[in-house]
Design a protein around this motif. Structure first.
Motif, mmCIF file in Angstrom:
data_model
loop_
_atom_site.group_PDB
_atom_site.id
_atom_site.type_symbol
_atom_site.label_atom_id
_atom_site.label_comp_id
_atom_site.label_asym_id
_atom_site.label_seq_id
_atom_site.Cartn_x
_atom_site.Cartn_y
_atom_site.Cartn_z
ATOM 1 N N GLY A 77 0.780 -1.226 0.000
ATOM 2 C CA GLY A 77 0.000 0.000 0.000
ATOM 3 C C GLY A 77 0.814 1.279 0.000
ATOM 4 O O GLY A 77 0.348 2.315 -0.456
ATOM 5 N N ILE A 78 2.049 1.204 0.497
ATOM 6 C CA ILE A 78 2.867 2.425 0.570
ATOM 7 C C ILE A 78 4.006 2.449 -0.447
ATOM 8 O O ILE A 78 4.743 3.416 -0.517
ATOM 9 C CB ILE A 78 3.428 2.644 1.992
ATOM 10 C CG1 ILE A 78 4.349 1.501 2.394
ATOM 11 C CG2 ILE A 78 2.311 2.850 2.981
ATOM 12 C CD1 ILE A 78 5.119 1.765 3.670
ATOM 13 N N ARG A 79 4.131 1.398 -1.225
ATOM 14 C CA ARG A 79 5.256 1.329 -2.163
ATOM 15 C C ARG A 79 5.293 2.510 -3.133
ATOM 16 O O ARG A 79 6.345 3.096 -3.375
ATOM 17 C CB ARG A 79 5.227 0.034 -2.945
ATOM 18 C CG ARG A 79 6.389 -0.044 -3.918
ATOM 19 C CD ARG A 79 6.379 -1.271 -4.730
ATOM 20 N NE ARG A 79 7.476 -1.214 -5.682
ATOM 21 C CZ ARG A 79 7.673 -2.115 -6.602
ATOM 22 N NH1 ARG A 79 6.867 -3.139 -6.703
ATOM 23 N NH2 ARG A 79 8.675 -1.999 -7.434
ATOM 24 N N GLU A 80 4.156 2.847 -3.699
ATOM 25 C CA GLU A 80 4.125 3.926 -4.685
ATOM 26 C C GLU A 80 4.603 5.241 -4.057
ATOM 27 O O GLU A 80 5.385 5.978 -4.660
ATOM 28 C CB GLU A 80 2.715 4.091 -5.249
ATOM 29 C CG GLU A 80 2.653 5.098 -6.382
ATOM 30 C CD GLU A 80 1.268 5.184 -6.988
ATOM 31 O OE1 GLU A 80 0.840 6.313 -7.277
ATOM 32 O OE2 GLU A 80 0.623 4.136 -7.178
ATOM 33 N N PRO A 131 16.948 7.978 -1.494
ATOM 34 C CA PRO A 131 17.489 6.643 -1.778
ATOM 35 C C PRO A 131 17.706 5.778 -0.525
ATOM 36 O O PRO A 131 17.451 4.576 -0.560
ATOM 37 C CB PRO A 131 18.815 6.934 -2.477
ATOM 38 C CG PRO A 131 18.594 8.253 -3.140
ATOM 39 C CD PRO A 131 17.717 9.019 -2.180
ATOM 40 N N ARG A 132 18.147 6.356 0.553
ATOM 41 C CA ARG A 132 18.381 5.573 1.779
ATOM 42 C C ARG A 132 17.065 5.007 2.311
ATOM 43 O O ARG A 132 16.989 3.839 2.681
ATOM 44 C CB ARG A 132 19.054 6.426 2.848
ATOM 45 C CG ARG A 132 19.384 5.638 4.103
ATOM 46 C CD ARG A 132 20.090 6.473 5.130
ATOM 47 N NE ARG A 132 21.344 6.940 4.554
ATOM 48 C CZ ARG A 132 21.941 8.069 4.904
ATOM 49 N NH1 ARG A 132 21.424 8.836 5.830
ATOM 50 N NH2 ARG A 132 23.079 8.429 4.353
ATOM 51 N N THR A 133 16.038 5.816 2.324
ATOM 52 C CA THR A 133 14.731 5.358 2.795
ATOM 53 C C THR A 133 14.182 4.282 1.875
ATOM 54 O O THR A 133 13.627 3.277 2.344
ATOM 55 C CB THR A 133 13.746 6.539 2.883
ATOM 56 O OG1 THR A 133 14.293 7.516 3.761
ATOM 57 C CG2 THR A 133 12.380 6.098 3.365
ATOM 58 N N PHE A 144 15.912 2.177 0.113
ATOM 59 C CA PHE A 144 16.686 0.960 0.363
ATOM 60 C C PHE A 144 16.212 0.273 1.647
ATOM 61 O O PHE A 144 16.052 -0.952 1.675
ATOM 62 C CB PHE A 144 18.179 1.301 0.446
ATOM 63 C CG PHE A 144 19.051 0.106 0.663
ATOM 64 C CD1 PHE A 144 19.140 -0.898 -0.288
ATOM 65 C CD2 PHE A 144 19.786 -0.016 1.824
ATOM 66 C CE1 PHE A 144 19.943 -2.011 -0.091
ATOM 67 C CE2 PHE A 144 20.596 -1.123 2.033
ATOM 68 C CZ PHE A 144 20.676 -2.120 1.079
ATOM 69 N N LEU A 145 15.968 1.028 2.688
ATOM 70 C CA LEU A 145 15.495 0.447 3.944
ATOM 71 C C LEU A 145 14.105 -0.163 3.777
ATOM 72 O O LEU A 145 13.808 -1.229 4.336
ATOM 73 C CB LEU A 145 15.496 1.495 5.057
ATOM 74 C CG LEU A 145 16.885 1.949 5.499
ATOM 75 C CD1 LEU A 145 16.777 3.109 6.482
ATOM 76 C CD2 LEU A 145 17.686 0.801 6.097
ATOM 77 N N PHE A 146 13.258 0.490 3.009
ATOM 78 C CA PHE A 146 11.935 -0.066 2.697
ATOM 79 C C PHE A 146 12.090 -1.409 1.992
ATOM 80 O O PHE A 146 11.435 -2.392 2.343
ATOM 81 C CB PHE A 146 11.146 0.916 1.827
ATOM 82 C CG PHE A 146 9.848 0.361 1.316
ATOM 83 C CD1 PHE A 146 8.720 0.354 2.121
ATOM 84 C CD2 PHE A 146 9.754 -0.157 0.032
ATOM 85 C CE1 PHE A 146 7.513 -0.158 1.650
ATOM 86 C CE2 PHE A 146 8.566 -0.666 -0.444
ATOM 87 C CZ PHE A 146 7.437 -0.675 0.372
ATOM 88 N N TYR A 147 12.973 -1.458 0.995
ATOM 89 C CA TYR A 147 13.229 -2.696 0.254
ATOM 90 C C TYR A 147 13.703 -3.808 1.196
ATOM 91 O O TYR A 147 13.207 -4.934 1.147
ATOM 92 C CB TYR A 147 14.266 -2.435 -0.840
ATOM 93 C CG TYR A 147 14.799 -3.683 -1.483
ATOM 94 C CD1 TYR A 147 14.055 -4.370 -2.432
ATOM 95 C CD2 TYR A 147 16.051 -4.184 -1.130
ATOM 96 C CE1 TYR A 147 14.536 -5.521 -3.016
ATOM 97 C CE2 TYR A 147 16.541 -5.336 -1.708
ATOM 98 C CZ TYR A 147 15.783 -6.011 -2.648
ATOM 99 O OH TYR A 147 16.263 -7.155 -3.209
ATOM 100 N N LEU A 148 14.660 -3.489 2.070
ATOM 101 C CA LEU A 148 15.182 -4.496 3.004
ATOM 102 C C LEU A 148 14.092 -5.006 3.944
ATOM 103 O O LEU A 148 14.005 -6.209 4.213
ATOM 104 C CB LEU A 148 16.342 -3.928 3.807
ATOM 105 C CG LEU A 148 17.630 -3.649 3.043
ATOM 106 C CD1 LEU A 148 18.673 -3.039 3.979
ATOM 107 C CD2 LEU A 148 18.166 -4.908 2.381
#
Length: 85
Positions: free
Chosen positions: A42-45, A53-55, A57-61
């Protein structure tokens, strides 16, 4: 027959990964798993659009960590076909 395998379908956006994932999972009697996982979808977009970029990357992890645990649990009862990992 394949048992408890983890199969990942990778590819560019719009190339049919979800369709292939669904069909292959059905054909093999596996569970289809789609990423990002529900708590993150729901928050990916918004993350993709607005985050630095750091945020991102952390979301991805965090999403991958969640998906890994979910898939590990699913594999205890059968195979999993995943749309992008």
């Amino acid at each position: 027959m394949l048992k408890n395998y983890f199969i990942v379908i990778e590819g560019l956006d719009g190339t049919g990964k979800s369709t292939v994932t669904t069909g292959l999972a059905e054909a093999l009697g596996y569970t289809a798993y789609f990423t990002p996982p529900p708590p993150f979808a729901g928050i990916r977009e918004a993350i993709d659009r607005q985050a630095d970029p750091r945020t991102r990357f952390l979301f991805y992890l965090a999403a991958i960590s969640h998906a890994s645990q979910s898939i590990r649990n699913m594999r205890s009862t059968g195979g999993v076909v995943c749309d992008r990992y």
